[in-house]
Design a protein around this motif. Structure first.
Motif, PDB file in Angstrom:
ATOM      1  N   LEU A 101      -4.286  18.885 -16.373  1.00 62.57           N
ATOM      2  CA  LEU A 101      -5.076  19.973 -16.941  1.00 62.57           C
ATOM      3  C   LEU A 101      -4.307  20.742 -18.011  1.00 62.57           C
ATOM      4  O   LEU A 101      -4.834  21.688 -18.596  1.00 62.57           O
ATOM      5  N   ASN A 102      -3.078  20.340 -18.259  1.00 63.24           N
ATOM      6  CA  ASN A 102      -2.298  20.779 -19.420  1.00 63.24           C
ATOM      7  C   ASN A 102      -2.127  22.291 -19.539  1.00 63.24           C
ATOM      8  O   ASN A 102      -2.014  22.819 -20.652  1.00 63.24           O
ATOM      9  N   ASP A 103      -2.112  22.993 -18.421  1.00 61.30           N
ATOM     10  CA  ASP A 103      -1.816  24.425 -18.454  1.00 61.30           C
ATOM     11  C   ASP A 103      -1.273  24.850 -17.098  1.00 61.30           C
ATOM     12  O   ASP A 103      -1.368  24.109 -16.123  1.00 61.30           O
ATOM     13  N   TYR A 104      -0.728  26.050 -17.041  1.00 60.81           N
ATOM     14  CA  TYR A 104      -0.026  26.494 -15.840  1.00 60.81           C
ATOM     15  C   TYR A 104      -0.317  27.959 -15.551  1.00 60.81           C
ATOM     16  O   TYR A 104      -0.792  28.708 -16.411  1.00 60.81           O
ATOM     17  N   ARG A 105      -0.035  28.345 -14.327  1.00 59.93           N
ATOM     18  CA  ARG A 105      -0.070  29.744 -13.922  1.00 59.93           C
ATOM     19  C   ARG A 105       1.323  30.248 -13.538  1.00 59.93           C
ATOM     20  O   ARG A 105       1.503  31.425 -13.281  1.00 59.93           O
ATOM     21  N   LEU A 106       2.267  29.345 -13.514  1.00 57.31           N
ATOM     22  CA  LEU A 106       3.635  29.656 -13.112  1.00 57.31           C
ATOM     23  C   LEU A 106       4.578  28.841 -13.969  1.00 57.31           C
ATOM     24  O   LEU A 106       4.350  27.652 -14.211  1.00 57.31           O
TER      25      LEU A 106
ATOM     26  N   ASP B 188      29.625  26.888 -12.539  1.00 54.70           N
ATOM     27  CA  ASP B 188      30.813  26.077 -12.273  1.00 54.70           C
ATOM     28  C   ASP B 188      30.482  24.776 -11.549  1.00 54.70           C
ATOM     29  O   ASP B 188      31.272  23.826 -11.582  1.00 54.70           O
ATOM     30  N   GLU B 189      29.338  24.731 -10.877  1.00 57.18           N
ATOM     31  CA  GLU B 189      28.938  23.529 -10.160  1.00 57.18           C
ATOM     32  C   GLU B 189      28.003  22.644 -10.984  1.00 57.18           C
ATOM     33  O   GLU B 189      27.470  21.653 -10.484  1.00 57.18           O
ATOM     34  N   GLY B 190      27.810  23.024 -12.244  1.00 60.59           N
ATOM     35  CA  GLY B 190      26.983  22.210 -13.127  1.00 60.59           C
ATOM     36  C   GLY B 190      25.489  22.450 -12.989  1.00 60.59           C
ATOM     37  O   GLY B 190      24.692  21.687 -13.538  1.00 60.59           O
ATOM     38  N   ARG B 191      25.103  23.517 -12.303  1.00 62.03           N
ATOM     39  CA  ARG B 191      23.684  23.813 -12.142  1.00 62.03           C
ATOM     40  C   ARG B 191      23.278  24.948 -13.080  1.00 62.03           C
ATOM     41  O   ARG B 191      24.112  25.747 -13.515  1.00 62.03           O
ATOM     42  N   TYR B 192      21.980  24.996 -13.381  1.00 59.23           N
ATOM     43  CA  TYR B 192      21.447  25.982 -14.296  1.00 59.23           C
ATOM     44  C   TYR B 192      20.591  26.998 -13.532  1.00 59.23           C
ATOM     45  O   TYR B 192      19.849  26.626 -12.617  1.00 59.23           O
ATOM     46  N   LYS B 193      20.699  28.236 -13.906  1.00 59.59           N
ATOM     47  CA  LYS B 193      19.889  29.273 -13.261  1.00 59.59           C
ATOM     48  C   LYS B 193      18.421  29.061 -13.598  1.00 59.59           C
ATOM     49  O   LYS B 193      18.064  28.805 -14.750  1.00 59.59           O
ATOM     50  N   GLU B 194      17.558  29.187 -12.586  1.00 59.75           N
ATOM     51  CA  GLU B 194      16.123  29.052 -12.774  1.00 59.75           C
ATOM     52  C   GLU B 194      15.443  30.387 -12.465  1.00 59.75           C
ATOM     53  O   GLU B 194      15.722  31.007 -11.437  1.00 59.75           O
ATOM     54  N   THR B 195      14.573  30.808 -13.353  1.00 58.89           N
ATOM     55  CA  THR B 195      13.849  32.065 -13.191  1.00 58.89           C
ATOM     56  C   THR B 195      12.364  31.777 -13.112  1.00 58.89           C
ATOM     57  O   THR B 195      11.791  31.171 -14.034  1.00 58.89           O
ATOM     58  N   ILE B 196      11.734  32.198 -12.026  1.00 61.43           N
ATOM     59  CA  ILE B 196      10.314  31.944 -11.824  1.00 61.43           C
ATOM     60  C   ILE B 196       9.501  33.064 -12.449  1.00 61.43           C
ATOM     61  O   ILE B 196       9.734  34.244 -12.176  1.00 61.43           O
ATOM     62  N   LYS B 197       8.577  32.695 -13.299  1.00 54.99           N
ATOM     63  CA  LYS B 197       7.710  33.667 -13.959  1.00 54.99           C
ATOM     64  C   LYS B 197       6.264  33.334 -13.599  1.00 54.99           C
ATOM     65  O   LYS B 197       5.708  32.323 -14.045  1.00 54.99           O
ATOM     66  N   VAL B 198       5.632  34.181 -12.780  1.00 56.71           N
ATOM     67  CA  VAL B 198       4.221  34.036 -12.451  1.00 56.71           C
ATOM     68  C   VAL B 198       3.421  34.820 -13.476  1.00 56.71           C
ATOM     69  O   VAL B 198       3.757  35.969 -13.793  1.00 56.71           O
ATOM     70  N   LEU B 199       2.370  34.216 -14.020  1.00 54.04           N
ATOM     71  CA  LEU B 199       1.580  34.899 -15.035  1.00 54.04           C
ATOM     72  C   LEU B 199       0.974  36.187 -14.471  1.00 54.04           C
ATOM     73  O   LEU B 199       0.480  36.225 -13.340  1.00 54.04           O
ATOM     74  N   ASP B 200       1.014  37.231 -15.255  1.00 57.87           N
ATOM     75  CA  ASP B 200       0.400  38.493 -14.849  1.00 57.87           C
ATOM     76  C   ASP B 200      -1.119  38.352 -14.811  1.00 57.87           C
ATOM     77  O   ASP B 200      -1.681  37.420 -15.375  1.00 57.87           O
ATOM     78  N   SER B 201      -1.769  39.312 -14.173  1.00 61.22           N
ATOM     79  CA  SER B 201      -3.223  39.251 -14.024  1.00 61.22           C
ATOM     80  C   SER B 201      -3.944  39.267 -15.368  1.00 61.22           C
ATOM     81  O   SER B 201      -5.065  38.771 -15.487  1.00 61.22           O
ATOM     82  N   ASP B 202      -3.303  39.840 -16.399  1.00 58.22           N
ATOM     83  CA  ASP B 202      -3.944  39.902 -17.708  1.00 58.22           C
ATOM     84  C   ASP B 202      -3.546  38.729 -18.607  1.00 58.22           C
ATOM     85  O   ASP B 202      -3.954  38.675 -19.764  1.00 58.22           O
ATOM     86  N   GLU B 203      -2.747  37.801 -18.099  1.00 58.11           N
ATOM     87  CA  GLU B 203      -2.358  36.613 -18.854  1.00 58.11           C
ATOM     88  C   GLU B 203      -3.274  35.453 -18.476  1.00 58.11           C
ATOM     89  O   GLU B 203      -3.427  35.136 -17.300  1.00 58.11           O
TER      90      GLU B 203
END
Length: 373
Positions: free
Chosen positions: A246-251, A261-276
């Motif tokens: 469906l080529n779109d997301y809510r998160l 130092d362990e070779g991992r990348y920080k991940e930040t979860i962004k849930v779309l706001d009610s007006d998005e």
């Protein structure tokens, strides 16, 4: 009775080579990378063109053979009763894929195959394939128009609720008035005397920018919702599901550029706001349907990685009716063993010979959900 469903965008399953890609910038994006490396045929000596074509085809076939072996492994791991597939060139392409790759893994035959030619100008269609269940009906909705949606009060109300979709509808005129960029393919199967209706879709891509194209995806979602509204007297009590890319997301899961130092990348979860807005909103708002991957933790609720913006999103869905969603068995599965090595923080065993970017099974993950109907 068990009904195991899978949606899978198998990424450009072609049995042809599009030579227009050498003169059309948009089509060139879909050339195999090895072909793009060799560049254009431009020395002016047309007597050599047939040799050049054979050279290009040989390179493409060699690269595609690696990819399709991985696609088949992902297909087999899903072990579904019915697959709803996207980006299939033709019946012939799908039959050859099943015979040349899937069959050799030892998978039981899938004799039921449905594909209707849709609206995509590249010729990529949605298709369905079934193992032990014979669909009693299939129907293409490729010819649905904004005028068709406006014929009912429910359709008018939906367009009023989503201004971006209404704006997209106004722009569709003449031969371009068809809503679905590819198709909405309906299948009806019967199990234990019960009808289950599946709607396989592949919405407009985010090419050109998500905001610029979101109205078109919302319009497609409205059309699917209106099809379901007209199909069932009480949609909430019927057994139906919308599957597809469906080529779109809510998160969105944003990934940092610097590893720890362990070779991992920080991940930040962004849930779309009610007006998005999201292109899938019309299928989920007011509890119309339920996204089956909501049962998965937010950090794992992704099916696609976009390296350009370094984010993971869910683009692939199984959206079930309220009634069908109550019949889910176990946990949904997202199969990621066919994703390329470049996807950050993906600690799963890949299929043999997976590449940094290619070969890979697809740029999308298969999604599998099992129901007891």
């Amino acid at each position: 009775m068990r009904l195991r469903l899978c949606t899978f965008n198998i990424e450009n399953l072609f049995t042809r080579f599009d030579f227009s890609a050498f003169s059309d910038d948009r089509s060139a994006r879909y050339l195999p990378p090895i072909i793009q490396f060799y560049g254009e045929f431009g020395d002016g000596d047309l007597t050599k063109f047939e040799d050049f074509k054979r050279f290009v085809q040989s390179a493409a076939i060699s690269q595609d053979d690696d990819r399709r072996q991985h696609t088949a492994l992902a297909f087999a791991e899903a072990d579904a009763d019915i697959y709803c597939l996207q980006e299939v060139d033709s019946h012939t392409a799908l039959m050859r894929f099943m015979d040349a790759y899937v069959k050799k893994i030892g998978v039981d035959p899938y004799p039921q195959l449905v594909l209707h030619e849709g609206n995509d100008r590249r010729g990529i269609d949605v298709a369905a394939i079934a193992r032990d269940i014979r669909p009693v009906m299939s129907r293409s909705y490729a010819d649905v128009t904004p005028g068709w949606v406006r014929r009912t009060d429910s359709g008018k109300a939906l367009l009023e609720s989503y201004p971006k979709a209404a704006e997209a509808a106004k722009k569709l005129k003449g031969s371009a008035a068809r809503i679905f960029r590819r198709d909405c393919l309906e299948l009806e199967v019967r199990m234990g005397g019960k009808a289950v209706n599946l709607f396989n879709c592949h919405f407009k891509s985010m090419g050109g920018g998500r905001d610029a194209s979101i109205g078109m995806r919302q319009l497609e979602a409205i059309a699917v919702r209106e099809i379901i509204n007209r199909r069932f007297e009480n949609p909430e009590n019927a057994l139906w599901a919308v599957l597809g890319d469906l080529n779109d997301y809510r998160l969105r899961i944003a990934i940092s550029t610097v590893p720890d130092d362990e070779g991992r990348y920080k991940e930040t979860i962004k849930v779309l706001d009610s007006d998005e807005a999201s292109g899938v909103d019309p299928l989920l708002d007011e509890g119309f349907g339920k996204n089956m991957l909501e049962a998965v933790a937010e950090a794992d609720r992704w099916t696609h990685y976009y390296s350009g913006q370094r984010h993971k999103t869910q683009l692939d869905y199984i959206i079930a009716s309220p009634e069908l969603s109550q019949r889910v068995e176990g946990s949904p599965r997202i199969i990621r063993a066919g994703m390329p090595i470049r996807v950050p923080n993906l600690d799963v065993a890949r299929y043999p010979r997976m590449g940094w970017d290619r070969p890979k099974a697809s740029d999308h993950c298969p999604v599998v959900v099992e129901f007891d109907v």
